[in-house]
Design a protein around this motif. Structure first.
Motif, short mmCIF file in Angstrom:
data_model
loop_
_atom_site.label_atom_id
_atom_site.label_comp_id
_atom_site.label_asym_id
_atom_site.label_seq_id
_atom_site.Cartn_x
_atom_site.Cartn_y
_atom_site.Cartn_z
N ALA A 141 1.74 -47.55 -13.46
CA ALA A 141 0.99 -47.37 -12.79
C ALA A 141 -0.26 -46.24 -12.17
CB ALA A 141 1.27 -47.66 -11.15
N GLU A 142 1.25 -45.04 -12.84
CA GLU A 142 0.75 -43.67 -13.32
C GLU A 142 0.27 -43.04 -13.95
OE1 GLU A 142 4.22 -41.88 -10.91
OE2 GLU A 142 4.19 -43.15 -9.06
N LYS A 143 0.91 -43.05 -15.37
CA LYS A 143 0.63 -42.00 -16.40
C LYS A 143 -0.18 -42.81 -17.83
CE LYS A 143 2.35 -38.55 -15.42
NZ LYS A 143 1.74 -37.63 -14.98
N TRP A 144 0.09 -44.69 -17.93
CA TRP A 144 -0.60 -45.06 -19.07
C TRP A 144 -2.27 -46.22 -18.58
CZ3 TRP A 144 -2.27 -50.64 -18.79
CH2 TRP A 144 -2.13 -50.68 -20.33
N GLU A 145 -1.88 -46.29 -17.21
CA GLU A 145 -3.30 -46.44 -16.45
C GLU A 145 -4.58 -45.46 -16.83
OE1 GLU A 145 -5.30 -46.35 -13.84
OE2 GLU A 145 -4.30 -44.70 -12.28
N LYS A 146 -3.75 -44.62 -17.09
CA LYS A 146 -4.90 -43.67 -16.99
C LYS A 146 -5.59 -43.27 -18.19
CE LYS A 146 -3.02 -39.97 -13.29
NZ LYS A 146 -2.71 -40.60 -12.48
N ALA A 147 -5.09 -43.39 -19.41
CA ALA A 147 -5.80 -43.69 -20.72
C ALA A 147 -5.85 -44.95 -20.61
CB ALA A 147 -4.43 -43.47 -21.74
N TRP A 148 -5.33 -46.17 -19.43
CA TRP A 148 -6.10 -47.13 -20.66
C TRP A 148 -7.44 -47.21 -20.00
CZ3 TRP A 148 -4.95 -51.47 -23.22
CH2 TRP A 148 -5.39 -52.27 -22.89
N PHE A 149 -7.90 -46.46 -18.65
CA PHE A 149 -9.24 -46.99 -17.91
C PHE A 149 -9.89 -45.30 -18.26
CE2 PHE A 149 -6.57 -49.75 -15.16
CZ PHE A 149 -7.63 -50.75 -15.64
N SER A 150 -9.72 -44.81 -19.55
CA SER A 150 -10.44 -43.37 -19.88
C SER A 150 -11.14 -43.60 -20.11
CB SER A 150 -9.55 -41.89 -21.15
OG SER A 150 -9.86 -42.58 -22.28
N ALA A 151 -12.49 -43.21 -20.77
CA ALA A 151 -14.17 -43.21 -21.56
C ALA A 151 -13.43 -43.24 -22.95
CB ALA A 151 -14.58 -41.77 -21.52
N GLN A 152 -12.58 -43.21 -23.36
CA GLN A 152 -11.81 -43.59 -25.15
C GLN A 152 -12.18 -42.76 -25.92
OE1 GLN A 152 -10.80 -47.86 -26.05
NE2 GLN A 152 -12.28 -48.40 -24.44
N LYS A 153 -13.00 -41.87 -24.81
CA LYS A 153 -13.66 -40.97 -26.41
C LYS A 153 -12.36 -39.22 -26.29
CE LYS A 153 -18.06 -40.56 -25.14
NZ LYS A 153 -19.92 -40.81 -25.64
N PHE A 154 -12.78 -38.63 -26.98
CA PHE A 154 -11.51 -37.57 -27.93
C PHE A 154 -11.69 -36.84 -25.91
CE2 PHE A 154 -10.54 -33.06 -28.31
CZ PHE A 154 -8.66 -33.53 -28.87
N LYS A 155 -9.75 -36.27 -25.94
CA LYS A 155 -9.51 -35.23 -24.44
C LYS A 155 -7.99 -35.53 -24.56
CE LYS A 155 -11.28 -35.08 -19.60
NZ LYS A 155 -11.52 -35.90 -18.46
N LYS A 156 -7.87 -34.40 -24.44
CA LYS A 156 -6.20 -33.85 -23.86
C LYS A 156 -5.40 -33.97 -23.05
CE LYS A 156 -3.43 -30.07 -25.38
NZ LYS A 156 -2.89 -30.30 -24.34
N THR A 157 -6.25 -34.31 -21.98
CA THR A 157 -5.53 -35.28 -20.93
C THR A 157 -4.92 -36.66 -21.32
OG1 THR A 157 -7.47 -35.15 -20.14
CG2 THR A 157 -6.19 -33.09 -19.93
N THR A 158 -5.74 -37.35 -21.74
CA THR A 158 -5.92 -38.61 -22.20
C THR A 158 -4.77 -38.80 -22.96
OG1 THR A 158 -8.37 -38.81 -21.89
CG2 THR A 158 -7.38 -40.93 -22.66
N TYR A 159 -4.50 -37.53 -23.96
CA TYR A 159 -3.04 -38.31 -24.81
C TYR A 159 -1.80 -37.45 -23.64
CZ TYR A 159 0.54 -36.97 -28.57
OH TYR A 159 1.56 -36.28 -29.06
N ASP A 160 -2.29 -36.55 -23.23
CA ASP A 160 -1.17 -35.92 -22.48
C ASP A 160 -0.28 -36.90 -21.19
OD1 ASP A 160 -1.61 -33.67 -23.64
OD2 ASP A 160 -2.62 -33.27 -21.90
N ASN A 161 -1.44 -37.83 -21.00
CA ASN A 161 -1.05 -38.52 -19.63
C ASN A 161 -0.09 -39.28 -20.46
OD1 ASN A 161 -1.62 -37.98 -16.92
ND2 ASN A 161 -3.93 -38.79 -18.02
N PRO A 162 -0.06 -40.49 -21.09
CA PRO A 162 0.65 -40.93 -21.61
C PRO A 162 1.99 -40.26 -22.17
CG PRO A 162 -0.62 -41.23 -22.67
CD PRO A 162 -1.29 -40.65 -21.75
#
Length: 217
Positions: A141-162
């Motif tokens: 609910a606090e880390k994984w979902e941020k990546a799951w609901f991202s735009a799925q384009k390259f972004k460093k923070t998308t990797y950093d959260n999980p």
């Protein structure tokens, strides 16, 4: 696989598939796979499937929850998003919120987001499992979902959260999976890191092949 030419090819894994694998490692790390049904993985899923309607009536909501715009484009994605927000609300206000209980998702092995949904439902509806599922639910609910609901384009923070979530959990297999399969280099093409892109590319190639055959006739 995407690339501007043959000399600049780049492997990009589908983010949802990678996140699904990571979630499997995390749940295996915390939860025993003992189950009475060979098609399922965890005992708490058995309990939810057998008693879902009754458990809903036993749930005691203590507070209303603000609902923002839901980014889910499928019913299971919408349910996942709502459950993540409910968990966040619960932790912030130390009170169980009103939750719209939707239909349970499919348990197809290709859809690991369904295990995320079941984990969060179990946290709310199965008090006996709450202590076991506390950390996995928090990760979802606090880390994984941020990546799951991202735009799925390259972004460093998308990797950093999980990455931050997995590091905190200390799950070595999940960390290895993330570092092995998640490309941390900017994409050569500005497209979502999704299997949908590969499927569209194959369709284009098929159409080009058909046109080529017609031209040669």
């Amino acid at each position: 696989m995407v690339g501007k030419d043959l000399e600049m090819s780049q492997y990009i894994g589908c983010q949802h598939h990678i996140l699904g694998g990571i979630l499997q490692h995390v749940l295996d790390f915390y939860v025993s796979k003992t189950t009475i049904k060979p098609s399922l993985n965890y005992k708490f899923i058995d309990e939810l499937l057998e008693n879902y309607e009754e458990l809903q009536t036993e749930y005691k909501a203590e507070t209303e929850m603000d609902v923002d715009e839901n980014p889910g484009w499928r019913d299971d994605f919408k349910f996942l998003y709502e459950l993540c927000k409910a968990f966040q609300h619960c932790k912030k206000h130390t009170a169980f919120p009103v939750i719209k209980w939707r239909k349970l998702p499919s348990l197809h092995r290709a859809r690991w987001n369904s295990r995320a949904i079941f984990t969060l439902i179990a946290y709310f509806l199965l008090p006996s499992w709450r202590s076991v599922l506390e950390l996995p639910a928090c990760f979802i609910a606090e880390k994984w979902e941020k990546a799951w609901f991202s735009a799925q384009k390259f972004k460093k923070t998308t990797y950093d959260n999980p990455l931050l979530g997995i590091t905190k959990l200390g799950c070595a297999s999940a960390l290895k999976g993330l570092k092995t399969h998640w490309s941390r280099a900017p994409s050569l093409l500005d497209v979502p890191r999704s299997n949908m892109i590969a499927e569209r590319a194959l369709k284009v190639m098929e159409k080009l092949g058909e046109k080529g055959k017609m031209t040669s006739i």
